[in-house]
Design a protein around this motif. Structure first.
Motif, short mmCIF file in Angstrom:
data_model
loop_
_atom_site.label_atom_id
_atom_site.label_comp_id
_atom_site.label_asym_id
_atom_site.label_seq_id
_atom_site.Cartn_x
_atom_site.Cartn_y
_atom_site.Cartn_z
N VAL A 32 5.56 15.09 11.33
CA VAL A 32 4.68 14.91 10.17
C VAL A 32 4.07 13.53 10.32
O VAL A 32 4.79 12.53 10.39
N VAL A 33 2.74 13.48 10.37
CA VAL A 33 2.04 12.23 10.63
C VAL A 33 1.07 11.95 9.49
O VAL A 33 0.28 12.81 9.10
N GLY A 34 1.14 10.74 8.94
CA GLY A 34 0.20 10.30 7.92
C GLY A 34 -1.03 9.69 8.56
O GLY A 34 -0.91 8.84 9.44
N LEU A 35 -2.21 10.14 8.15
CA LEU A 35 -3.47 9.57 8.61
C LEU A 35 -4.03 8.74 7.45
O LEU A 35 -4.42 9.30 6.41
N LEU A 36 -4.04 7.42 7.61
CA LEU A 36 -4.28 6.52 6.49
C LEU A 36 -5.48 5.61 6.74
O LEU A 36 -5.92 5.43 7.87
N GLU A 180 7.99 18.64 1.98
CA GLU A 180 9.31 18.33 2.52
C GLU A 180 10.00 19.58 3.06
O GLU A 180 10.64 19.55 4.12
N GLN A 181 9.86 20.69 2.35
CA GLN A 181 10.43 21.95 2.84
C GLN A 181 9.80 22.35 4.17
O GLN A 181 10.49 22.78 5.09
N LEU A 199 4.17 9.02 0.71
CA LEU A 199 3.98 9.52 2.07
C LEU A 199 4.98 8.90 3.05
O LEU A 199 5.41 9.57 3.99
N VAL A 200 5.37 7.64 2.83
CA VAL A 200 6.33 7.03 3.75
C VAL A 200 7.71 7.69 3.65
O VAL A 200 8.53 7.56 4.55
N ARG A 201 7.96 8.40 2.55
CA ARG A 201 9.23 9.13 2.42
C ARG A 201 9.18 10.49 3.09
O ARG A 201 10.21 11.14 3.27
N ASP A 221 9.45 3.71 8.54
CA ASP A 221 10.29 2.54 8.27
C ASP A 221 9.51 1.25 8.51
O ASP A 221 9.59 0.30 7.72
N ALA A 222 8.73 1.21 9.60
CA ALA A 222 7.98 0.01 9.93
C ALA A 222 6.87 -0.23 8.89
O ALA A 222 6.63 -1.37 8.48
N LEU A 223 6.21 0.83 8.47
CA LEU A 223 5.14 0.69 7.47
C LEU A 223 5.72 0.28 6.12
O LEU A 223 5.16 -0.58 5.43
N ASP A 224 6.84 0.88 5.76
CA ASP A 224 7.47 0.56 4.48
C ASP A 224 7.92 -0.90 4.43
O ASP A 224 7.89 -1.54 3.37
N ALA A 225 8.34 -1.43 5.59
CA ALA A 225 8.87 -2.79 5.64
C ALA A 225 7.78 -3.86 5.65
O ALA A 225 8.05 -5.02 5.34
N ASP A 226 6.56 -3.48 6.01
CA ASP A 226 5.49 -4.47 6.15
C ASP A 226 4.41 -4.21 5.11
O ASP A 226 3.41 -3.54 5.38
#
Length: 236
Positions: A32-36, A180-181, A199-201, A221-226
């Motif tokens: 699952v990839v977020g395009l932001l 998520e399902q 989306l980061v979840r 994790d990297a996006l959520d941390a920065d």
């Protein structure tokens, strides 16, 4: 093993106006990839190019190693790429039941078989509204129908463009639970959505576009941390 989708040196735009500049990325099966990116940075143009609505100026798109950038939209869809478009685009004169029957297709070999019954289990509201026409549904119900309609084609790659835009918080959360399902079932998905905190979840990885170029890629994790990335590229 080849990536499910590969983008190599992709340049695209409208007429003489170039929007995408040398995009390179891969989408692996089951990801699952977020395009932001902010509005106008090239997200929808990228999606249109992937599904064949827009032909690239230069570069290649490959689906399991086979080039698809010259294929018409219907041929891309037959390979197993399904789009849930921004704005839902449900047919006003078709019932929920007719939508799901009209688009049903089992040739793509997606991670599971989506019968009308299975889709109504995923979205119980659609079972309650099965005889209602598209223009009799609420915005949230139309969005559920648009996702169910795409799943009925048994896609190998599902793309959602602003699937939670304009929805009430409770309905929005229902859409996230559905995604998520799908992730747990192995559905490869690209998601464009402005709710980055949600989306980061969900996503494994993200691609951030800035002025049509790939500005950053990394894990949730990297996006959520920065949070500096959020303010720099996402306006959050």
């Amino acid at each position: 093993m080849k990536p499910l989708l590969s983008c190599r040196g992709l340049n695209a735009g409208y007429g003489a106006g170039q929007v995408l500049f040398d995009l390179d990325f891969d989408i692996e099966a089951g990801e699952v990839v977020g395009l932001l990116g902010r509005n106008g940075m090239g997200k929808t143009t990228t999606i249109k190019t992937v599904v064949g609505l827009l032909k690239p100026m230069r570069g290649q798109l490959l689906f399991e190693g086979v080039r698809i950038d010259a294929l018409p939209t219907d041929a891309v869809a037959r390979l197993g790429i399904a789009l849930v478009p921004e704005g839902r685009q449900c047919f006003p004169n078709l019932t929920v039941r007719e939508h799901l029957r009209a688009f049903a297709d089992v040739r793509h070999g997606g991670p599971r078989r989506w019968t009308p019954q299975a889709l109504c289990e995923l979205f119980p509201r659609l079972a309650e509204r099965s005889g209602h026409f598209g223009n009799q549904l609420s915005g949230g119900e139309q969005q559920m129908l648009a996702i169910a309609r795409a799943l009925s084609t048994h896609p190998r790659l599902l793309i959602l463009d602003e699937a939670t835009e304009g929805l009430a918080p409770l309905v929005r959360e229902e859409i996230w639970r559905c995604l998520e399902q799908l992730k747990h079932q192995g559905q490869t998905t690209i998601v464009v959505d402005k709710y980055v905190d949600r989306l980061v979840r969900l996503a494994d990885r993200h691609l951030i576009l800035e002025r049509g170029a790939l500005a950053w890629t990394g894990s949730s994790d990297a996006l959520d941390a920065d949070r500096g990335l959020w303010s720099r590229y996402l306006g959050v």
